[in-house]
Design a protein around this motif. Structure first.
Motif, mmCIF file in Angstrom:
data_model
loop_
_atom_site.group_PDB
_atom_site.id
_atom_site.type_symbol
_atom_site.label_atom_id
_atom_site.label_comp_id
_atom_site.label_asym_id
_atom_site.label_seq_id
_atom_site.Cartn_x
_atom_site.Cartn_y
_atom_site.Cartn_z
ATOM 1 N N GLU A 1 0.439 8.394 -5.643
ATOM 2 C CA GLU A 1 -0.229 9.203 -5.268
ATOM 3 C C GLU A 1 0.192 10.540 -5.055
ATOM 4 O O GLU A 1 -0.451 11.559 -5.492
ATOM 5 N N ARG A 2 1.283 10.457 -4.279
ATOM 6 C CA ARG A 2 1.910 11.831 -3.890
ATOM 7 C C ARG A 2 3.136 12.530 -4.663
ATOM 8 O O ARG A 2 3.397 13.883 -4.416
ATOM 9 N N ILE A 3 3.897 11.625 -5.481
ATOM 10 C CA ILE A 3 4.866 12.122 -6.253
ATOM 11 C C ILE A 3 4.799 13.140 -6.976
ATOM 12 O O ILE A 3 5.745 14.122 -7.036
ATOM 13 N N ILE B 1 8.224 11.354 1.453
ATOM 14 C CA ILE B 1 7.752 10.110 1.017
ATOM 15 C C ILE B 1 8.664 9.094 0.260
ATOM 16 O O ILE B 1 8.562 7.970 0.046
ATOM 17 N N LEU B 2 9.843 9.368 0.216
ATOM 18 C CA LEU B 2 10.826 8.570 -0.399
ATOM 19 C C LEU B 2 10.876 7.265 0.409
ATOM 20 O O LEU B 2 10.932 6.179 -0.356
ATOM 21 N N HIS B 3 10.648 7.019 1.463
ATOM 22 C CA HIS B 3 10.798 5.770 2.251
ATOM 23 C C HIS B 3 9.622 4.922 1.670
ATOM 24 O O HIS B 3 9.732 3.614 1.698
ATOM 25 N N LEU B 4 8.762 5.633 1.098
ATOM 26 C CA LEU B 4 7.393 4.841 0.663
ATOM 27 C C LEU B 4 7.796 3.824 -0.303
ATOM 28 O O LEU B 4 7.257 2.637 -0.531
ATOM 29 N N ARG B 5 8.795 4.354 -1.005
ATOM 30 C CA ARG B 5 9.304 3.462 -2.110
ATOM 31 C C ARG B 5 10.415 2.700 -1.824
ATOM 32 O O ARG B 5 10.665 1.408 -2.167
ATOM 33 N N THR B 6 11.476 3.130 -1.212
ATOM 34 C CA THR B 6 12.783 2.588 -0.774
ATOM 35 C C THR B 6 12.423 1.399 0.088
ATOM 36 O O THR B 6 13.335 0.454 0.166
ATOM 37 N N ALA C 1 0.905 -1.096 -0.126
ATOM 38 C CA ALA C 1 0.058 -0.229 0.131
ATOM 39 C C ALA C 1 0.991 1.317 0.039
ATOM 40 O O ALA C 1 0.359 2.096 -0.560
ATOM 41 N N ASP C 2 2.113 1.295 0.680
ATOM 42 C CA ASP C 2 3.033 2.370 0.620
ATOM 43 C C ASP C 2 3.285 2.845 -0.704
ATOM 44 O O ASP C 2 3.514 3.957 -1.228
#
Length: 113
Positions: free
Chosen positions: A23-25, A77-82, A16-17
């Motif tokens: 949605e935020r990038i 928001i970077l951690h949502l991807r990494t 979900a992240d």
């Protein structure tokens, strides 16, 4: 001269992240005039192998690309991807509209004697 953020995303774990990141990038890119050029998959591999997918972002210049990456909004928001995608991200200058690879070849020939 434009600059690019190139990401090679090798291993993606559905989460979900990732959806929240997507949605935020764009809101983090807009102040820096950044835009998606490529947001794969799919890719068509015609030479070699390519595990994963790629993303290509375009910015007005390299300083702007760096400012986007280090901005508070993107870092938030970077951690949502990494946390869920294994990959690499590169920032690189593009070439101008009059780029000629023959000029680069001549320069390399001159440097190697």
């Amino acid at each position: 001269m434009p600059a690019y953020g190139f990401a090679h995303l090798r291993v993606r774990t559905p989460h979900a992240d990732i959806l929240e990141y997507l949605e935020r990038i764009q809101d983090t890119l807009d102040p820096f005039h950044g835009r998606f050029v490529i947001h794969g998959p799919p890719v068509e591999v015609i030479e070699g192998s390519w595990p994963g997918s790629m993303v290509l972002l375009e910015f007005p210049d390299l300083d702007t690309a760096r400012a986007w990456y280090h901005s508070a909004d993107y870092q938030e928001i970077l951690h949502l991807r990494t946390d869920h995608i294994e990959g690499d991200l590169l920032l690189i200058d593009g070439v101008g509209p009059n780029y000629d690879p023959r000029e680069r070849a001549a320069k390399l020939r001159a440097e190697t004697g």
